[in-house]
Scaffold this motif. Structure first.
Motif, PDB file in Angstrom:
ATOM      1  N   THR A 152       0.842  -1.197   0.000  1.00  0.00           N
ATOM      2  CA  THR A 152       0.000   0.000   0.000  1.00  0.00           C
ATOM      3  C   THR A 152       0.872   1.241   0.000  1.00  0.00           C
ATOM      4  O   THR A 152       2.031   1.176   0.425  1.00  0.00           O
ATOM      5  CB  THR A 152      -0.929   0.014   1.231  1.00  0.00           C
ATOM      6  OG1 THR A 152      -0.144  -0.077   2.402  1.00  0.00           O
ATOM      7  CG2 THR A 152      -1.936  -1.099   1.173  1.00  0.00           C
ATOM      8  N   PRO A 153       0.373   2.353  -0.452  1.00  0.00           N
ATOM      9  CA  PRO A 153      -0.963   2.547  -0.998  1.00  0.00           C
ATOM     10  C   PRO A 153      -1.065   1.906  -2.387  1.00  0.00           C
ATOM     11  O   PRO A 153      -0.070   1.772  -3.093  1.00  0.00           O
ATOM     12  CB  PRO A 153      -1.104   4.062  -1.085  1.00  0.00           C
ATOM     13  CG  PRO A 153       0.290   4.553  -1.270  1.00  0.00           C
ATOM     14  CD  PRO A 153       1.168   3.591  -0.500  1.00  0.00           C
ATOM     15  N   ILE A 154      -2.276   1.517  -2.751  1.00  0.00           N
ATOM     16  CA  ILE A 154      -2.500   0.905  -4.057  1.00  0.00           C
ATOM     17  C   ILE A 154      -2.983   1.996  -5.005  1.00  0.00           C
ATOM     18  O   ILE A 154      -4.099   2.490  -4.860  1.00  0.00           O
ATOM     19  CB  ILE A 154      -3.525  -0.244  -3.965  1.00  0.00           C
ATOM     20  CG1 ILE A 154      -2.999  -1.327  -3.024  1.00  0.00           C
ATOM     21  CG2 ILE A 154      -3.830  -0.806  -5.353  1.00  0.00           C
ATOM     22  CD1 ILE A 154      -4.011  -2.367  -2.641  1.00  0.00           C
ATOM     23  N   ASP A 155      -2.119   2.393  -5.914  1.00  0.00           N
ATOM     24  CA  ASP A 155      -2.456   3.386  -6.927  1.00  0.00           C
ATOM     25  C   ASP A 155      -2.572   2.671  -8.260  1.00  0.00           C
ATOM     26  O   ASP A 155      -1.566   2.211  -8.807  1.00  0.00           O
ATOM     27  CB  ASP A 155      -1.376   4.479  -7.006  1.00  0.00           C
ATOM     28  CG  ASP A 155      -1.276   5.276  -5.718  1.00  0.00           C
ATOM     29  OD1 ASP A 155      -2.335   5.593  -5.139  1.00  0.00           O
ATOM     30  OD2 ASP A 155      -0.144   5.567  -5.282  1.00  0.00           O
ATOM     31  N   GLU A 156      -3.790   2.553  -8.755  1.00  0.00           N
ATOM     32  CA  GLU A 156      -4.045   1.836 -10.008  1.00  0.00           C
ATOM     33  C   GLU A 156      -3.407   2.583 -11.177  1.00  0.00           C
ATOM     34  O   GLU A 156      -3.741   3.732 -11.451  1.00  0.00           O
ATOM     35  CB  GLU A 156      -5.548   1.702 -10.224  1.00  0.00           C
ATOM     36  CG  GLU A 156      -5.910   1.014 -11.516  1.00  0.00           C
ATOM     37  CD  GLU A 156      -7.407   0.977 -11.744  1.00  0.00           C
ATOM     38  OE1 GLU A 156      -7.860   1.580 -12.728  1.00  0.00           O
ATOM     39  OE2 GLU A 156      -8.112   0.343 -10.936  1.00  0.00           O
ATOM     40  N   ALA A 157      -2.468   1.918 -11.868  1.00  0.00           N
ATOM     41  CA  ALA A 157      -1.849   2.502 -13.058  1.00  0.00           C
ATOM     42  C   ALA A 157      -2.851   2.500 -14.207  1.00  0.00           C
ATOM     43  O   ALA A 157      -2.960   3.477 -14.952  1.00  0.00           O
ATOM     44  CB  ALA A 157      -0.592   1.737 -13.446  1.00  0.00           C
ATOM     45  N   PHE A 158      -3.573   1.386 -14.366  1.00  0.00           N
ATOM     46  CA  PHE A 158      -4.619   1.259 -15.369  1.00  0.00           C
ATOM     47  C   PHE A 158      -5.411  -0.008 -15.109  1.00  0.00           C
ATOM     48  O   PHE A 158      -5.030  -0.836 -14.290  1.00  0.00           O
ATOM     49  CB  PHE A 158      -4.059   1.277 -16.807  1.00  0.00           C
ATOM     50  CG  PHE A 158      -3.065   0.177 -17.114  1.00  0.00           C
ATOM     51  CD1 PHE A 158      -3.486  -1.059 -17.570  1.00  0.00           C
ATOM     52  CD2 PHE A 158      -1.703   0.398 -16.977  1.00  0.00           C
ATOM     53  CE1 PHE A 158      -2.577  -2.064 -17.873  1.00  0.00           C
ATOM     54  CE2 PHE A 158      -0.779  -0.598 -17.274  1.00  0.00           C
ATOM     55  CZ  PHE A 158      -1.213  -1.825 -17.726  1.00  0.00           C
ATOM     56  N   ARG A 159      -6.515  -0.143 -15.831  1.00  0.00           N
ATOM     57  CA  ARG A 159      -7.347  -1.352 -15.769  1.00  0.00           C
ATOM     58  C   ARG A 159      -6.966  -2.208 -16.972  1.00  0.00           C
ATOM     59  O   ARG A 159      -7.006  -1.739 -18.103  1.00  0.00           O
ATOM     60  CB  ARG A 159      -8.828  -0.988 -15.811  1.00  0.00           C
ATOM     61  CG  ARG A 159      -9.729  -2.192 -15.694  1.00  0.00           C
ATOM     62  CD  ARG A 159     -11.146  -1.771 -15.320  1.00  0.00           C
ATOM     63  NE  ARG A 159     -11.909  -2.846 -14.739  1.00  0.00           N
ATOM     64  CZ  ARG A 159     -11.709  -3.418 -13.569  1.00  0.00           C
ATOM     65  NH1 ARG A 159     -10.706  -3.027 -12.812  1.00  0.00           N
ATOM     66  NH2 ARG A 159     -12.470  -4.390 -13.130  1.00  0.00           N
ATOM     67  N   ALA A 160      -6.601  -3.454 -16.713  1.00  0.00           N
ATOM     68  CA  ALA A 160      -6.141  -4.334 -17.796  1.00  0.00           C
ATOM     69  C   ALA A 160      -7.298  -4.760 -18.681  1.00  0.00           C
ATOM     70  O   ALA A 160      -8.376  -5.103 -18.206  1.00  0.00           O
ATOM     71  CB  ALA A 160      -5.449  -5.568 -17.222  1.00  0.00           C
ATOM     72  N   GLY A 161      -7.036  -4.724 -19.969  1.00  0.00           N
ATOM     73  CA  GLY A 161      -7.961  -5.267 -20.958  1.00  0.00           C
ATOM     74  C   GLY A 161      -7.349  -6.555 -21.476  1.00  0.00           C
ATOM     75  O   GLY A 161      -7.609  -7.633 -20.955  1.00  0.00           O
ATOM     76  N   ALA A 162      -6.463  -6.420 -22.427  1.00  0.00           N
ATOM     77  CA  ALA A 162      -5.771  -7.583 -23.000  1.00  0.00           C
ATOM     78  C   ALA A 162      -4.540  -7.921 -22.174  1.00  0.00           C
ATOM     79  O   ALA A 162      -3.913  -7.054 -21.561  1.00  0.00           O
ATOM     80  CB  ALA A 162      -5.371  -7.291 -24.437  1.00  0.00           C
TER      81      ALA A 162
END
Length: 189
Positions: free
Chosen positions: A87-97
């Motif tokens: 932590t902290p969890i900072d989302e870089a991006f949401r995975a698609g492929a």
């Protein structure tokens, strides 16, 4: 613009973990190398499929004459990471492929995660044009290279994390929430 590549070669840590309670969890792929931590959100099903495919690749490589890469059949329990996400969890991006590969020169499993790319198109021809454009490259990519022992440990942890959710109803196959009611198959009363 060239994508930002979050590259990890032999990271200190690479795991799937969750935030939240069963039924409302968010899954993350998380890699750490020193102080640098990158977290990418993924679907539960993506996590499970990734673990399945990694095991398939490793199992296939084990069948080569003499197992030239010394691939273990099972995860070494000493390598299985059971700690919570950093932590902290900072989302870089949401995975698609996602992609999975094998580098025989280094004996590493290569995992890549790409963000979901949303585009609006009115026709298939327009979609073909968008795909061919250099601007259609993702803004970010996570690329992780791990040795075979760490890969087996990753798959064990991932399966454990996925299984730690809501129990599955043996009759309908759906997750059981509080007050679960399912339709019994014909012939059951």
């Amino acid at each position: 613009m060239a994508p930002i590549v979050h590259e990890f070669d032999w990271p200190d840590r690479f795991v799937v973990g969750t935030v939240g309670v069963p039924g409302a969890r968010t899954f993350f792929l998380q890699a750490r190398d020193g102080q640098r931590v990158v977290s990418v959100s993924v679907e539960k099903e993506q996590s499970f499929a990734l673990a399945e495919k990694i095991d398939e690749v490793l199992d296939e490589l084990m069948t080569e004459d003499g197992n030239p890469y010394s691939i273990p059949a099972l995860a070494d329990e000493a390598l299985v990471d059971e700690d919570p996400l950093d932590t902290p969890i900072d989302e870089a991006f949401r995975a698609g492929a996602m992609s999975l590969g094998w580098d025989p020169a280094t004996g590493q499993v290569v995992i890549e995660a790409f963000p979901i790319v949303e585009v609006e198109v009115e026709s298939l021809e327009e979609l073909d044009e968008i795909i061919d454009l250099p601007e259609s490259l993702p803004e970010q990519v996570m690329q992780v290279r791990i040795p075979v022992g760490a890969a087996r440990a990753f798959t064990k942890r991932t399966r454990d994390v996925v299984a730690s959710g809501r129990p599955i109803c043996s009759l309908c196959g759906l997750p059981m929430d509080e007050g679960h009611v399912c339709e019994l198959p014909d012939g059951f009363r």
